[in-house]
Design an enzyme around this catalytic site. Structure first.
Site, PDB file in Angstrom:
ATOM      1  N   GLU A   3       3.700 -16.825  69.930  1.00 19.07           N
ATOM      2  CA  GLU A   3       4.168 -18.173  69.595  1.00 19.07           C
ATOM      3  C   GLU A   3       2.977 -19.100  69.390  1.00 19.07           C
ATOM      4  OE1 GLU A   3       6.996 -19.897  72.252  1.00 19.07           O
ATOM      5  OE2 GLU A   3       8.371 -18.179  72.177  1.00 19.07           O
ATOM      6  N   GLU A  47      20.378  11.224  77.387  1.00 22.29           N
ATOM      7  CA  GLU A  47      19.800  10.290  78.346  1.00 22.29           C
ATOM      8  C   GLU A  47      20.505   8.939  78.277  1.00 22.29           C
ATOM      9  OE1 GLU A  47      17.685  10.803  80.627  1.00 22.29           O
ATOM     10  OE2 GLU A  47      16.863  12.765  80.125  1.00 22.29           O
TER      11      GLU A  47
END
Length: 671
Positions: free
Chosen positions: A104, A33
């Site tokens: 974050e 793939e």
């Protein structure tokens, strides 16, 4: 991106993490793939992003992919939160099988030149973390925990060379207390709650108008953890929880790992504090002499175009600088007739900055900002009859760092006119401009030992624009981090032994009328016994007051009150129950010197109502006279010490703070 995707796929192959519907995928199928989509990418010209997306979809991977701040992120991508208070602002995962991730948690804010100091308290950080996990948070990532230094030209647009210095580890890798220790304590407290958080279910109880309890309990067991929150930002409150009267400071969360014992409060810091010191090096500054070399603005450059070229594309990230030159002929009737009228050079620029020269004389400079890159330079100039030469040195302060269409960000002059001529305003934007990428000193590598020999250096004068300065210094004493203080300088760059330590910009002042950054990190790894330092000064600074310092956090402090809970470091879980590791859990000040240093002086001690911060404590309305003697007894000559608050006697006869809970504030010096 291509390399990034390749590395991810290789890692997934190695760990056998691809698991499509219908069972494990054969590794050969992954390879097939991967190669098929790679060929399609090459033949059809798909973008890297399209290629990566097709790869993930074709493999039908159940491996989660993280994406920040996209509420409708499609499977298997996980939507996450960035910010300061994701426990209250995050709407949560968009599917029940996805975890709540805080990618974050901003420990402060990165600073750009022209900014005032960026601050975020340890108490606010700890509150946000406890809040997030109490509301089913799975992970928190700190941005930044350690920011470090943008050496060379690596900093982004207008970003300071020092990056995220207010994180738990400062620019020099030193622990910033109490932020480092208080975060360690909140995670210790959360770890004590892990059984209830992993296996329990939450219940929210209202304890008052702004107070609540979030209780995690595992059914059929004694595993229980409670988070008691006071969301009143001004006043402390008392709440009754399971028969206990518990005081909650304003805007704080208390953590009870067994639903009975308070081991941590986000507002009450039990870890030590410290203060950073910059100490002038005696050795490095002993024979610090400067020489200078001044660049001459070019005239009549080649590489000509009708209009000035765009600065990002012109420099191609090889330098901050590019010259633009043109010339124009003026007759006597073109020049102003009146003595009090002078021509004005006006340059409208898209960023970031420009230095202007007219007939070899420095006319002035102007620059934009992080918020608004564009600016207009306007300076009165002296023109003459005949040929006049104009040279503009455009400069950049880093590349764009975020946002869409970064390839469409532009910089450099877009309109250049001369006002005040007797014949009217003269637009010279299309006058024909010569170009030069970089300045001569860069090409000659004046910042290296060998390159510095290619020009004649002279004794420094009072300073001038576009000047190189060279000097030598001995390696500083000790092994503490090293920095250079750029007192008296304007804008430019610093090299140590041929290696750039970054841009400096001392004359771009914040609203507080101070430079955003004055000290610049010199890694010890860059140093030799004798060191070459070279400065490029763009705007006329004088290096006579520049000096080398060493950096330490040898000033340590503690401020603990009678209402402080014991540290979570004093508890552990055994056989599923919370236990104290010591018998005495009364409040105490705990201090420890960095490295192998010892406490050599008690610089401040007051048991009463002192105020201030580490490095600047003051005695309040009352203090125990014996405070300093007691602290000296417990601490002097030791690498660490613990001072119980009840060890300091307080005379009721001289107590001006009878109705106040006392605080012990201590400041010690290590060496």
């Amino acid at each position: 991106m291509k390399r990034f995707v390749t590395l991810i796929v290789d890692k997934l192959k190695q760990e056998k993490l691809f698991a499509p519907q219908g069972g494990p995928i054969i590794l050969a199928q992954i390879e097939n793939e991967y190669n098929t989509i790679q060929r399609a990418f090459r033949e059809k010209g798909d973008s890297y992003v399209q290629w990566a997306g097709k790869l993930a979809l074709s493999l039908n991977a159940n491996v989660p992919w993280i994406m920040c701040k996209q509420r409708d992120a499609p499977d298997p991508i996980i939507n996450t939160c960035n910010g300061r208070h994701c426990g209250d602002t995050f709407y949560g995962p968009n599917k029940r099988n996805k975890p709540a991730l805080w990618t974050e948690n901003w420990t402060a804010q990165y600073r750009v030149f022209g900014d005032p100091p960026s601050q975020r308290s340890a108490e606010d950080l700890a509150y946000s973390v406890a809040r997030f996990f109490s509301k089913n948070g799975s992970m928190v990532n700190y941005y930044m925990y350690y920011g470090g230094t943008n050496f060379g030209r690596t900093s982004a647009s207008f970003t300071t060379t020092r990056y995220y210095d207010e994180g738990p580890l400062d620019e020099f890798g030193l622990q910033r207390e109490p932020k480092w220790g208080h975060l360690k304590d909140v995670h210790r407290a959360l770890s004590l709650c892990k059984r209830a958080l992993f296996w329990g279910f939450p219940t929210t109880l209202k304890l008052g108008p702004d107070q609540q309890a979030i209780v995690w309990q595992q059914p059929g067991t004694s595993a229980c953890a409670a988070f008691l929150a006071n969301n009143n930002t001004r006043l402390a409150q008392h709440v009754n929880f399971r028969g206990q009267d518990i005081r909650l400071p304003a805007r704080s969360i208390s953590v009870l790992p067994d639903c009975k014992t308070v081991v941590f409060n986000t507002q009450l810091v039990t870890t030590q504090h410290n203060s950073r010191n910059f100490v002038r090096s005696e050795i490095a500054n002993k024979n610090f002499n400067w020489e200078m070399y001044r660049e001459v603005p070019p005239v009549g450059l080649g590489f000509k175009f009708d209009v000035p070229r765009e600065l990002f594309h012109l420099t191609k990230d090889t330098t901050d600088y590019a010259w633009y030159t043109t010339s124009l002929l003026l007759g006597r009737r073109d020049l102003p007739m009146k003595k009090n009228v002078r021509p004005v050079l006006r340059v409208a620029s898209l960023g970031h900055g420009i230095h202007a020269y007219v007939n070899g004389e420095y006319a002035g400079s102007a620059h934009g900002s992080k918020v608004e890159k564009s600016f207009v330079l306007q300076r009165a100039v002296s023109l003459k009859e005949g040929e006049n030469h104009i040279a503009l040195l455009g400069y950049l302060v880093g590349l764009p760092d975020s946002g869409a269409y970064m390839e469409k960000r532009f910089a450099g002059p877009r309109s250049i006119t001369i006002l005040g001529l007797n014949t009217g305003t003269l637009d010279i934007s299309q006058n024909g401009w010569g170009h030069q990428v970089g300045i001569d000193g860069e090409k000659k590598k004046l910042f290296t030992e060998e390159g510095s020999k290619s020009v004649q250096w002279t004794k420094p004068d009072q300073g001038g624009p576009l000047t190189w300065y060279k000097g030598y210094f001995d390696a500083p004493e000790g092994d503490n981090p090293v920095a250079i203080v750029m007192t008296g300088m304007g804008k430019g760059m610093v090299w140590i032994n041929g290696r750039s330590i970054g841009r400096y910009w001392n004359n771009y002042l914040s609203p507080l009328k101070k430079p955003t950054q004055s000290e610049y990190h010199i890694p010890r790894a860059y140093l030799k016994p004798k060191n070459l330092i070279v400065l490029l000064e763009e705007e006329g600074g004088n290096p006579k007051d520049v000096h080398i310092v060493t950096v330490n956090r040898d000033t340590i402090c503690s401020a603990v009150s009678e209402i402080h809970p014991p540290s979570p470091r004093l508890f552990e879980t055994k056989n599923g129950s919370l236990q104290a590791k010591v018998n005495d859990l009364k409040p105490r000040a705990e201090l420890k010197c960095p490295g192998k240093k010892q406490i050599v002086a008690v610089e401040f001690a007051s048991y009463g109502d002192p105020f201030g911060a580490c490095g600047a404590y003051f005695i309040g309305n009352c203090t125990a006279p014996e405070s300093k003697q007691v602290v000296e007894k417990y601490c002097l000559g030791k690498p660490s010490c613990q001072i119980p608050l009840d060890s300091i006697p307080f005379s009721n006869q001289n107590d001006a703070c009878t109705h106040l809970r006392k605080t012990l504030a201590v400041q010690l010096k290590c060496a």
